[in-house]
Motif scaffolding. Structure first.
Motif, PDB file in Angstrom:
ATOM      1  N   TYR A   1      17.215  18.194 -76.881  1.00 29.77           N
ATOM      2  CA  TYR A   1      16.723  16.950 -76.288  1.00 29.77           C
ATOM      3  C   TYR A   1      15.610  16.392 -77.155  1.00 29.77           C
ATOM      4  N   LEU A   2      15.244  15.144 -76.906  1.00 26.07           N
ATOM      5  CA  LEU A   2      14.019  14.597 -77.464  1.00 26.07           C
ATOM      6  C   LEU A   2      12.996  14.595 -76.337  1.00 26.07           C
ATOM      7  N   GLY A   3      11.805  15.093 -76.623  1.00 16.35           N
ATOM      8  CA  GLY A   3      10.801  15.172 -75.577  1.00 16.35           C
ATOM      9  C   GLY A   3       9.423  15.464 -76.122  1.00 16.35           C
ATOM     10  N   CYS A   4       8.478  15.614 -75.188  1.00 12.07           N
ATOM     11  CA  CYS A   4       7.109  15.954 -75.547  1.00 12.07           C
ATOM     12  C   CYS A   4       6.356  16.394 -74.301  1.00 12.07           C
ATOM     13  N   GLN A   5       5.173  16.891 -74.531  1.00 11.84           N
ATOM     14  CA  GLN A   5       4.255  17.249 -73.464  1.00 11.84           C
ATOM     15  C   GLN A   5       2.982  16.449 -73.658  1.00 11.84           C
ATOM     16  N   VAL A   6       2.479  15.842 -72.602  1.00 17.74           N
ATOM     17  CA  VAL A   6       1.218  15.108 -72.667  1.00 17.74           C
ATOM     18  C   VAL A   6       0.328  15.577 -71.525  1.00 17.74           C
ATOM     19  N   GLU A   7      -0.961  15.675 -71.809  1.00 19.40           N
ATOM     20  CA  GLU A   7      -1.899  16.089 -70.778  1.00 19.40           C
ATOM     21  C   GLU A   7      -2.092  14.977 -69.762  1.00 19.40           C
ATOM     22  N   ARG A   8      -2.200  15.377 -68.521  1.00 19.26           N
ATOM     23  CA  ARG A   8      -2.498  14.412 -67.463  1.00 19.26           C
ATOM     24  C   ARG A   8      -4.018  14.256 -67.419  1.00 19.26           C
ATOM     25  N   PRO A   9      -4.538  13.054 -67.659  1.00 25.96           N
ATOM     26  CA  PRO A   9      -5.988  12.856 -67.707  1.00 25.96           C
ATOM     27  C   PRO A   9      -6.685  13.317 -66.425  1.00 25.96           C
ATOM     28  N   GLY A  10      -7.809  14.037 -66.601  1.00 27.19           N
ATOM     29  CA  GLY A  10      -8.589  14.499 -65.465  1.00 27.19           C
ATOM     30  C   GLY A  10      -7.944  15.608 -64.671  1.00 27.19           C
ATOM     31  N   SER A  11      -6.978  16.292 -65.266  1.00 23.00           N
ATOM     32  CA  SER A  11      -6.236  17.333 -64.564  1.00 23.00           C
ATOM     33  C   SER A  11      -5.967  18.500 -65.507  1.00 23.00           C
ATOM     34  N   GLU A  12      -5.683  19.636 -64.941  1.00 21.86           N
ATOM     35  CA  GLU A  12      -5.272  20.784 -65.752  1.00 21.86           C
ATOM     36  C   GLU A  12      -3.756  20.832 -65.892  1.00 21.86           C
ATOM     37  N   ARG A  13      -3.091  19.823 -65.381  1.00 21.25           N
ATOM     38  CA  ARG A  13      -1.637  19.771 -65.439  1.00 21.25           C
ATOM     39  C   ARG A  13      -1.177  18.856 -66.568  1.00 21.25           C
ATOM     40  N   CYS A  14       0.083  19.013 -66.944  1.00 16.61           N
ATOM     41  CA  CYS A  14       0.687  18.227 -68.019  1.00 16.61           C
ATOM     42  C   CYS A  14       1.942  17.539 -67.508  1.00 16.61           C
ATOM     43  N   TYR A  15       2.303  16.484 -68.205  1.00 19.76           N
ATOM     44  CA  TYR A  15       3.612  15.874 -68.013  1.00 19.76           C
ATOM     45  C   TYR A  15       4.521  16.412 -69.110  1.00 19.76           C
ATOM     46  N   GLY A  16       5.732  16.766 -68.730  1.00 15.41           N
ATOM     47  CA  GLY A  16       6.754  17.149 -69.687  1.00 15.41           C
ATOM     48  C   GLY A  16       7.859  16.113 -69.636  1.00 15.41           C
ATOM     49  N   LEU A  17       8.241  15.594 -70.791  1.00 11.22           N
ATOM     50  CA  LEU A  17       9.266  14.561 -70.866  1.00 11.22           C
ATOM     51  C   LEU A  17      10.435  15.069 -71.691  1.00 11.22           C
ATOM     52  N   SER A  18      11.635  14.745 -71.260  1.00 11.94           N
ATOM     53  CA  SER A  18      12.823  15.077 -72.043  1.00 11.94           C
ATOM     54  C   SER A  18      13.880  14.011 -71.800  1.00 11.94           C
ATOM     55  N   ALA A  19      14.707  13.794 -72.812  1.00  8.52           N
ATOM     56  CA  ALA A  19      15.740  12.768 -72.709  1.00  8.52           C
ATOM     57  C   ALA A  19      16.927  13.114 -73.604  1.00  8.52           C
ATOM     58  N   ASP A  20      18.061  12.613 -73.173  1.00 13.43           N
ATOM     59  CA  ASP A  20      19.264  12.646 -73.995  1.00 13.43           C
ATOM     60  C   ASP A  20      19.985  11.325 -73.764  1.00 13.43           C
ATOM     61  N   ASP A  21      21.244  11.246 -74.102  1.00 10.07           N
ATOM     62  CA  ASP A  21      21.982   9.995 -73.928  1.00 10.07           C
ATOM     63  C   ASP A  21      22.126   9.611 -72.457  1.00 10.07           C
ATOM     64  N   ASP A  22      22.069  10.582 -71.564  1.00 14.45           N
ATOM     65  CA  ASP A  22      22.378  10.326 -70.163  1.00 14.45           C
ATOM     66  C   ASP A  22      21.177  10.207 -69.226  1.00 14.45           C
ATOM     67  N   TYR A  23      20.117  10.987 -69.463  1.00 18.81           N
ATOM     68  CA  TYR A  23      19.018  11.057 -68.493  1.00 18.81           C
ATOM     69  C   TYR A  23      17.641  11.033 -69.137  1.00 18.81           C
ATOM     70  N   LEU A  24      16.684  10.504 -68.374  1.00 18.63           N
ATOM     71  CA  LEU A  24      15.257  10.652 -68.651  1.00 18.63           C
ATOM     72  C   LEU A  24      14.727  11.611 -67.594  1.00 18.63           C
ATOM     73  N   VAL A  25      13.925  12.573 -68.013  1.00 21.38           N
ATOM     74  CA  VAL A  25      13.310  13.513 -67.078  1.00 21.38           C
ATOM     75  C   VAL A  25      11.820  13.525 -67.338  1.00 21.38           C
ATOM     76  N   VAL A  26      11.046  13.376 -66.271  1.00 20.67           N
ATOM     77  CA  VAL A  26       9.600  13.528 -66.341  1.00 20.67           C
ATOM     78  C   VAL A  26       9.230  14.537 -65.270  1.00 20.67           C
ATOM     79  N   CYS A  27       8.516  15.569 -65.674  1.00 22.78           N
ATOM     80  CA  CYS A  27       8.045  16.551 -64.716  1.00 22.78           C
ATOM     81  C   CYS A  27       6.551  16.758 -64.923  1.00 22.78           C
ATOM     82  N   GLU A  28       5.954  17.463 -64.000  1.00 28.38           N
ATOM     83  CA  GLU A  28       4.536  17.791 -64.076  1.00 28.38           C
ATOM     84  C   GLU A  28       4.419  19.291 -63.817  1.00 28.38           C
TER      85      GLU A  28
END
Length: 150
Positions: A101-128
Protein backbone atom coordinates in the motif's frame (compact mmCIF):
# COMPACT_ATOMS: atom_id res chain seq x y z
CA UNK A 1 16.37 -9.03 -5.88
CA UNK A 2 15.50 -6.33 -8.42
CA UNK A 3 13.27 -3.34 -7.73
CA UNK A 4 11.42 -1.56 -10.51
CA UNK A 5 10.77 1.53 -8.36
CA UNK A 6 14.31 2.04 -7.12
CA UNK A 7 13.78 0.77 -3.57
CA UNK A 8 16.94 -0.50 -1.86
CA UNK A 9 15.85 -4.11 -1.45
CA UNK A 10 19.22 -5.06 0.03
CA UNK A 11 18.60 -3.05 3.20
CA UNK A 12 14.96 -4.08 3.67
CA UNK A 13 14.18 -6.01 6.85
CA UNK A 14 11.60 -8.08 4.94
CA UNK A 15 13.87 -9.16 2.09
CA UNK A 16 13.80 -12.81 3.20
CA UNK A 17 9.98 -12.96 2.83
CA UNK A 18 9.77 -10.80 -0.30
CA UNK A 19 10.36 -12.40 -3.66
CA UNK A 20 11.11 -9.11 -5.44
CA UNK A 21 8.82 -7.06 -7.63
CA UNK A 22 10.60 -7.63 -10.92
CA UNK A 23 10.83 -11.40 -10.37
CA UNK A 24 7.14 -11.69 -9.44
CA UNK A 25 5.66 -9.20 -11.91
CA UNK A 26 4.58 -6.84 -9.12
CA UNK A 27 3.49 -9.41 -6.53
CA UNK A 28 6.49 -9.48 -4.13
CA UNK A 29 4.59 -10.92 -1.16
CA UNK A 30 2.11 -12.83 -3.30
CA UNK A 31 -0.41 -10.06 -3.95
CA UNK A 32 -0.50 -6.66 -5.62
CA UNK A 33 1.94 -3.77 -5.27
CA UNK A 34 0.35 -0.45 -6.26
CA UNK A 35 3.80 1.08 -6.78
CA UNK A 36 4.83 -1.58 -9.29
CA UNK A 37 1.50 -1.24 -11.08
CA UNK A 38 2.13 2.48 -11.59
CA UNK A 39 5.72 2.04 -12.76
CA UNK A 40 4.78 -0.71 -15.16
CA UNK A 41 1.82 1.27 -16.53
CA UNK A 42 3.52 4.62 -17.05
CA UNK A 43 6.85 4.84 -15.26
CA UNK A 44 7.92 7.22 -12.55
CA UNK A 45 5.58 9.97 -13.80
CA UNK A 46 2.57 7.68 -13.37
CA UNK A 47 3.68 6.76 -9.85
CA UNK A 48 4.10 10.38 -8.74
CA UNK A 49 0.73 11.35 -10.24
CA UNK A 50 -0.93 8.45 -8.41
CA UNK A 51 0.79 9.26 -5.12
CA UNK A 52 -0.09 12.95 -5.38
CA UNK A 53 -3.73 12.03 -6.10
CA UNK A 54 -3.82 9.91 -2.94
CA UNK A 55 -2.23 12.70 -0.89
CA UNK A 56 -4.91 15.08 -2.16
CA UNK A 57 -7.67 12.60 -1.33
CA UNK A 58 -6.37 12.19 2.23
CA UNK A 59 -6.09 15.95 2.71
CA UNK A 60 -9.58 16.51 1.29
CA UNK A 61 -11.03 14.31 4.06
CA UNK A 62 -10.56 17.22 6.50
CA UNK A 63 -10.22 14.93 9.50
CA UNK A 64 -10.01 17.05 12.68
CA UNK A 65 -6.48 17.25 14.14
CA UNK A 66 -4.94 15.36 11.21
CA UNK A 67 -1.98 17.34 9.83
CA UNK A 68 -1.72 17.93 6.10
CA UNK A 69 -0.22 14.90 4.38
CA UNK A 70 2.84 15.66 2.28
CA UNK A 71 4.30 12.21 1.62
CA UNK A 72 3.25 8.57 1.29
CA UNK A 73 5.53 5.54 1.34
CA UNK A 74 5.21 1.97 0.05
CA UNK A 75 4.25 -0.20 3.04
CA UNK A 76 3.73 -3.94 3.28
CA UNK A 77 0.25 -4.86 4.50
CA UNK A 78 1.70 -7.35 6.98
CA UNK A 79 3.51 -4.49 8.68
CA UNK A 80 0.57 -2.06 8.88
CA UNK A 81 -2.47 -4.36 9.01
CA UNK A 82 -3.81 -3.71 12.51
CA UNK A 83 -6.64 -5.67 14.10
CA UNK A 84 -9.66 -3.59 15.13
CA UNK A 85 -12.43 -4.41 17.59
CA UNK A 86 -15.87 -3.54 16.29
CA UNK A 87 -18.67 -2.38 18.63
CA UNK A 88 -20.12 -5.92 18.63
CA UNK A 89 -16.77 -7.33 19.83
CA UNK A 90 -15.81 -8.88 16.49
CA UNK A 91 -12.13 -8.41 15.58
CA UNK A 92 -11.25 -7.57 11.97
CA UNK A 93 -8.38 -6.52 9.75
CA UNK A 94 -9.04 -4.17 6.84
CA UNK A 95 -5.94 -4.77 4.71
CA UNK A 96 -4.28 -7.74 3.08
CA UNK A 97 -0.96 -8.76 4.62
CA UNK A 98 0.47 -9.65 1.22
CA UNK A 99 -0.33 -6.37 -0.61
CA UNK A 100 1.83 -3.25 -0.84
CA UNK A 101 0.00 0.00 0.00
CA UNK A 102 0.94 3.65 -0.02
CA UNK A 103 0.69 5.14 3.44
CA UNK A 104 2.26 6.98 6.34
CA UNK A 105 2.02 7.67 10.03
CA UNK A 106 1.50 11.19 11.38
CA UNK A 107 1.38 12.31 14.98
CA UNK A 108 -1.90 13.61 16.27
CA UNK A 109 -1.15 17.09 17.68
CA UNK A 110 -1.46 17.34 21.47
CA UNK A 111 -1.85 13.59 21.83
CA UNK A 112 0.26 10.50 22.34
CA UNK A 113 -1.67 8.84 19.54
CA UNK A 114 -0.94 8.73 15.81
CA UNK A 115 -2.92 8.57 12.63
CA UNK A 116 -2.06 5.72 10.30
CA UNK A 117 -3.01 6.13 6.64
CA UNK A 118 -3.02 3.53 3.90
CA UNK A 119 -4.42 3.41 0.39
CA UNK A 120 -4.59 1.32 -2.72
CA UNK A 121 -6.68 1.51 -5.89
CA UNK A 122 -9.85 0.62 -3.99
CA UNK A 123 -9.80 2.10 -0.47
CA UNK A 124 -8.55 4.89 1.76
CA UNK A 125 -8.02 3.87 5.39
CA UNK A 126 -7.36 6.22 8.28
CA UNK A 127 -6.94 4.82 11.75
CA UNK A 128 -5.76 6.13 15.09
CA UNK A 129 -3.61 4.21 17.56
CA UNK A 130 -1.24 4.51 20.47
CA UNK A 131 2.50 3.73 20.50
CA UNK A 132 3.36 0.44 18.87
CA UNK A 133 -0.09 0.24 17.27
CA UNK A 134 -1.95 -0.35 20.55
CA UNK A 135 -5.68 0.22 20.84
CA UNK A 136 -6.27 0.94 17.13
CA UNK A 137 -9.52 2.57 16.11
CA UNK A 138 -10.94 3.00 12.62
CA UNK A 139 -11.41 6.67 11.77
CA UNK A 140 -12.35 6.20 8.12
CA UNK A 141 -12.66 3.33 5.65
CA UNK A 142 -13.74 4.70 2.28
CA UNK A 143 -14.11 3.23 -1.19
CA UNK A 144 -12.21 5.25 -3.79
CA UNK A 145 -13.42 6.14 -7.25
CA UNK A 146 -11.57 3.76 -9.58
CA UNK A 147 -8.80 5.39 -11.57
CA UNK A 148 -8.42 5.02 -15.30
CA UNK A 149 -5.81 2.48 -16.33
CA UNK A 150 -2.63 3.92 -17.83
Amino acid sequence: MASMCGADCGSCGMKERCKGCAETDGHPFGDECVVYKCYKGGGEKSFFEYKNQLIQEFNDLNIPDMPQITELFPLNGGYINLEYTLPNGQRIKLLRDSDIYLGCQVERPGSERCYGLSADDDYLVVCEYGGGGINPQIVLYKRRTPRAEA
